[in-house]
Design a protein around this motif. Sequence first.
Motif, PDB file in Angstrom:
ATOM      1  N   ASP A 292      42.876 -90.113-101.472  1.00 55.20           N
ATOM      2  CA  ASP A 292      43.932 -89.140-101.777  1.00 55.20           C
ATOM      3  C   ASP A 292      44.579 -89.439-103.123  1.00 55.20           C
ATOM      4  OD1 ASP A 292      44.188 -87.503 -99.228  1.00 55.20           O
ATOM      5  OD2 ASP A 292      44.383 -89.509 -98.422  1.00 55.20           O
ATOM      6  N   THR A 293      44.886 -90.699-103.341  1.00 50.65           N
ATOM      7  CA  THR A 293      45.547 -91.093-104.590  1.00 50.65           C
ATOM      8  C   THR A 293      44.661 -90.792-105.789  1.00 50.65           C
ATOM      9  OG1 THR A 293      46.767 -92.853-103.465  1.00 50.65           O
ATOM     10  CG2 THR A 293      46.528 -93.047-105.850  1.00 50.65           C
ATOM     11  N   ARG A 294      43.372 -91.085-105.682  1.00 50.99           N
ATOM     12  CA  ARG A 294      42.467 -90.848-106.813  1.00 50.99           C
ATOM     13  C   ARG A 294      42.320 -89.355-107.096  1.00 50.99           C
ATOM     14  NH1 ARG A 294      37.735 -95.486-106.795  1.00 50.99           N
ATOM     15  NH2 ARG A 294      38.890 -97.075-105.667  1.00 50.99           N
ATOM     16  N   ILE A 295      42.258 -88.548-106.046  1.00 47.82           N
ATOM     17  CA  ILE A 295      42.149 -87.104-106.257  1.00 47.82           C
ATOM     18  C   ILE A 295      43.400 -86.576-106.969  1.00 47.82           C
ATOM     19  CG2 ILE A 295      42.092 -84.871-105.093  1.00 47.82           C
ATOM     20  CD1 ILE A 295      40.296 -86.150-102.975  1.00 47.82           C
ATOM     21  N   GLN A 296      44.573 -87.045-106.540  1.00 48.87           N
ATOM     22  CA  GLN A 296      45.820 -86.623-107.180  1.00 48.87           C
ATOM     23  C   GLN A 296      45.820 -86.995-108.659  1.00 48.87           C
ATOM     24  OE1 GLN A 296      48.961 -88.413-104.867  1.00 48.87           O
ATOM     25  NE2 GLN A 296      48.508 -87.189-103.041  1.00 48.87           N
TER      26      GLN A 296
END
Length: 296
Positions: free
Chosen positions: A144-148
């Motif tokens: 999730d963090t990387r996609i954001q």
Amino acid sequence: MLHFGTRGSKLARWQTEHVLLMLSLGGGMVVIQTKGDQVLDTPLPLIGGKGLFTAELETALHANTIQCAVHSLKDLPTEQPDGLVLGAILARAPVGDALISRSGKTLAELPQNATVGTSSRRRAAQLLRARPDLQLLDIRGNVDTRIQKALAPDGPYDAILLAHAGLERLGYDNVITEVLPFEIMLPAPGQGAIAVQCRDEAWIREKLSLIHHEPTAQAVTAERAFLAALGSGCSLPLAAYASIENSTLTLTARILSTDGTRCIEVTGTASPTDADSLGSQLADEAKAQGATELLG
């Protein structure tokens, strides 16, 4: 009751819940934080040591705090500690790597000197082999963090790379710009496969045998045998992928210099029952072509 250890990320918990569902077991999940989860401000290759995402789980297995641990197989070192075995390897999900581009541009369409985020030297070397102009920037954090970070309008990344399997499992197919072909990006050994490591006890192995997928196990055995024979860890630019078709196991492996300017690729076939030997044989061929020098 069996207790299953897992890392705390959403993907790790999804994988463990998936295993529990396949076994028709309720509860039994124990979240354990690993060193790889704790140290988020350092690129993975610089942290050093084997089992960055597995050592604490293995300690809990030895202590019998948990009886099983669910891993992404690509994170699991090839050597099993005494008293522990791989009780099951599940049917594989898509094995490729996916590009997520905030502009919607494919790898070929990204502008000159575009910045791509990855914490994997395997991905970095293959990206530079295809696009030497790219500027590579380390990226850490969960999916999730990387996609954001990838989609942030003012972020430093024009694109990032993540495993297709993890994106599919978490329902993020919609953010994928392109799944890179194997000609450009060969996966890590074991990528896309979920492994259940367990205490070496017959009753546990018998329960896990219900979800074991032998064709996937044979394919990843070849890949991991290649990795083991070269004595290389997941932090180095090595890729391997095996598949079975018409009762023939085909393994292709690739070793690169970190800047992508040198590449050794080997391919071979064998019976699926000879997966381990095929991996070792291709490692010898790669060594004969200078693989040891490339891996340092």
